[in-house]
Design an enzyme around this catalytic site. Structure first.
Site, short mmCIF file in Angstrom:
data_model
loop_
_atom_site.label_atom_id
_atom_site.label_comp_id
_atom_site.label_asym_id
_atom_site.label_seq_id
_atom_site.Cartn_x
_atom_site.Cartn_y
_atom_site.Cartn_z
N ASN A 9 0.72 -1.20 0.03
CA ASN A 9 -0.13 -0.19 -0.08
C ASN A 9 1.04 1.14 0.10
O ASN A 9 1.58 1.54 1.25
CB ASN A 9 -1.02 -0.25 1.33
CG ASN A 9 -1.67 1.36 1.23
OD1 ASN A 9 -1.88 2.12 0.48
ND2 ASN A 9 -2.36 1.37 2.51
N TRP A 10 0.92 1.86 -0.94
CA TRP A 10 1.91 2.97 -1.32
C TRP A 10 1.55 4.32 -0.64
O TRP A 10 1.99 5.25 -0.62
CB TRP A 10 2.30 3.23 -2.86
CG TRP A 10 2.98 2.04 -3.43
CD1 TRP A 10 3.21 0.99 -3.11
CD2 TRP A 10 3.54 2.29 -4.73
NE1 TRP A 10 3.92 0.23 -4.01
CE2 TRP A 10 4.09 0.96 -5.10
CE3 TRP A 10 3.80 3.10 -5.78
CZ2 TRP A 10 5.03 0.72 -6.34
CZ3 TRP A 10 4.42 2.91 -6.87
CH2 TRP A 10 4.89 1.49 -7.12
N LYS A 11 -0.02 4.20 -0.30
CA LYS A 11 -0.42 5.46 0.47
C LYS A 11 -0.27 6.68 -0.31
O LYS A 11 -0.20 6.56 -1.86
CB LYS A 11 0.00 5.61 1.84
CG LYS A 11 -0.10 4.22 2.64
CD LYS A 11 -0.01 4.38 4.10
CE LYS A 11 -0.07 3.16 4.71
NZ LYS A 11 0.03 3.36 6.20
N HIS A 94 -9.37 0.96 4.82
CA HIS A 94 -8.00 1.10 5.48
C HIS A 94 -8.40 2.06 6.59
O HIS A 94 -9.15 2.82 6.57
CB HIS A 94 -7.09 1.68 4.55
CG HIS A 94 -5.61 1.71 5.02
ND1 HIS A 94 -5.42 2.57 6.09
CD2 HIS A 94 -4.74 0.85 5.04
CE1 HIS A 94 -4.22 2.17 6.50
NE2 HIS A 94 -3.83 1.39 5.79
N GLU A 96 -6.96 4.44 7.78
CA GLU A 96 -6.74 5.94 7.71
C GLU A 96 -7.96 6.38 6.97
O GLU A 96 -8.47 7.53 7.43
CB GLU A 96 -5.46 6.07 6.97
CG GLU A 96 -4.15 5.65 7.30
CD GLU A 96 -3.13 5.20 6.83
OE1 GLU A 96 -3.01 5.42 5.78
OE2 GLU A 96 -1.97 4.68 7.63
N GLU A 164 -5.08 -5.24 10.40
CA GLU A 164 -4.10 -4.22 10.67
C GLU A 164 -4.45 -3.42 11.99
O GLU A 164 -5.29 -2.40 11.96
CB GLU A 164 -4.10 -3.23 9.47
CG GLU A 164 -3.81 -3.65 8.16
CD GLU A 164 -3.12 -2.67 7.37
OE1 GLU A 164 -2.05 -2.54 6.91
OE2 GLU A 164 -3.89 -1.54 6.98
N GLY A 170 2.82 2.03 10.68
CA GLY A 170 3.74 3.15 10.86
C GLY A 170 4.44 3.73 12.03
O GLY A 170 5.00 4.62 12.42
N SER A 210 3.78 -2.35 10.30
CA SER A 210 5.14 -2.55 10.35
C SER A 210 5.65 -4.10 9.92
O SER A 210 6.73 -4.18 10.49
CB SER A 210 5.40 -2.19 11.95
OG SER A 210 4.99 -0.72 12.23
N GLY A 231 2.98 -1.06 4.20
CA GLY A 231 2.92 0.38 4.00
C GLY A 231 4.41 0.82 3.64
O GLY A 231 5.05 0.64 2.62
N GLY A 232 5.11 1.35 4.77
CA GLY A 232 6.34 2.04 4.64
C GLY A 232 7.29 1.40 3.73
O GLY A 232 8.19 1.75 3.12
P1 13P Z 1 3.18 0.14 7.79
O1 13P Z 1 3.77 -1.01 6.94
O2 13P Z 1 3.79 1.49 7.28
O3 13P Z 1 3.09 0.11 8.99
O4 13P Z 1 1.74 0.44 7.09
C1 13P Z 1 0.85 -0.50 7.13
C2 13P Z 1 -0.52 -0.25 6.43
O5 13P Z 1 -1.40 0.79 6.95
C3 13P Z 1 -0.69 -0.92 5.22
O6 13P Z 1 -1.94 -0.75 4.61
#
Ligand code: 13P
Length: 245
Positions: A9-11, A94, A96, A164, A170, A210, A231-232
């Site tokens: 997920n590149w956000k 998600h 977020e 998640e 994050g 993470s 994510g990251g």
């Molecule tokens: P991180 O891997 O940066 O913790 O993010 C997880 C995430 O929200 C993937 O959708």
């Protein structure tokens, strides 16, 4: 046997040129992955990403969609529009989107149903806050999100779920493999209650929060964890190490 699925997920990262550059880096590095691999760039990167991923082992997903086909929904993108550019997956609900954009379980459910009707694979997210975990509410939260978000689904086996925990996103603070597996078990049990044990055994459940090259292997070894939503660590070359856990 459930095929592992690792999605990035590149956000809100990587403009279209950066998307092209990251695709150029990652596509060859993940080419021999045994897991199903999905990249989810921003809406603006989707068309480029789909073109570049043609004839590769990588599927392209969006990070959200609207459940209506078209109309007066300023700023939104429909599932039909995603299909038109060749997108095949879509992240839905998600945390977020739920926390920052007030997305409800009802909207998640409408989006999941719509995505499936269009042949898109929905990656439906759930997970509790730190406060909910510390007050013993984690299971109730996840079960409720799944009961409401996954009701009235025609073929549940096509759905991917991502558990998640919000406190692990994050933060560099991954859930322990036991915590992650237990929560993915809550998801599977809820699906079994809604659709029967056989169907629940076919649904792939990802852990997200993470995930990195150092912890993916032990998470993937757990019985209820069939993949990762990353994510990251998904927007770096080392994402290839994650998909090849
Ligand atoms: P991180 O891997 O940066 O913790 O993010 C997880 C995430 O929200 C993937 O959708």
């Amino acid at each position: 046997m459930r095929k592992p699925i690792i999605a990035g997920n590149w956000k809100m990262n990587n403009d279209v040129n950066e998307t092209e550059a990251l695709m150029n880096t990652l596509l060859p590095l993940v080419a021999d992955a045994k897991a199903e691999v999905v990249f989810c760039p921003t809406y603006l990167g989707l068309q480029k990403a789909v073109e570049m991923a043609k004839n590769s082992n990588v599927g392209i997903g969006a990070q959200n969609m609207h459940f209506e086909k078209s109309g007066a929904f300023t700023g939104e993108i429909s599932g039909e529009m995603l299909v038109a550019v060749g997108v095949t997956y879509v992240i839905i609900g998600h945390s977020e989107r739920r926390q920052l954009f007030n997305e409800t379980d009802e909207a998640v459910n409408k989006k999941a149903i719509k995505a499936l009707s269009l042949g898109l694979i929905p990656i439906v997210c759930c997970g509790e806050t730190l406060e909910e975990r510390e007050s013993g509410q984690a299971e109730a939260k996840v079960v409720r999100q799944m009961e409401l978000g996954l009701k009235n689904i025609d073929d549940i086996t096509k759905v991917v779920v991502a558990y998640e925990p919000i406190w692990a996103i994050g933060t560099g603070k991954t859930a322990s493999k036991e915590e992650a597996d237990e929560a993915c078990g809550w998801v599977r049990a809820t699906i079994a209650k809604l659709y029967g044990e056989d169907a629940a055994q076919k649904v792939r459940i990802q852990y997200g929060g993470s995930v990195n090259p150092g912890n993916v292997k032990e998470l993937m070894a757990m019985k209820n964890i069939d993949g990762a939503l990353v994510g990251g660590a998904a927007i770096k070359a080392s994402f290839a190490e994650i998909v090849k856990f």
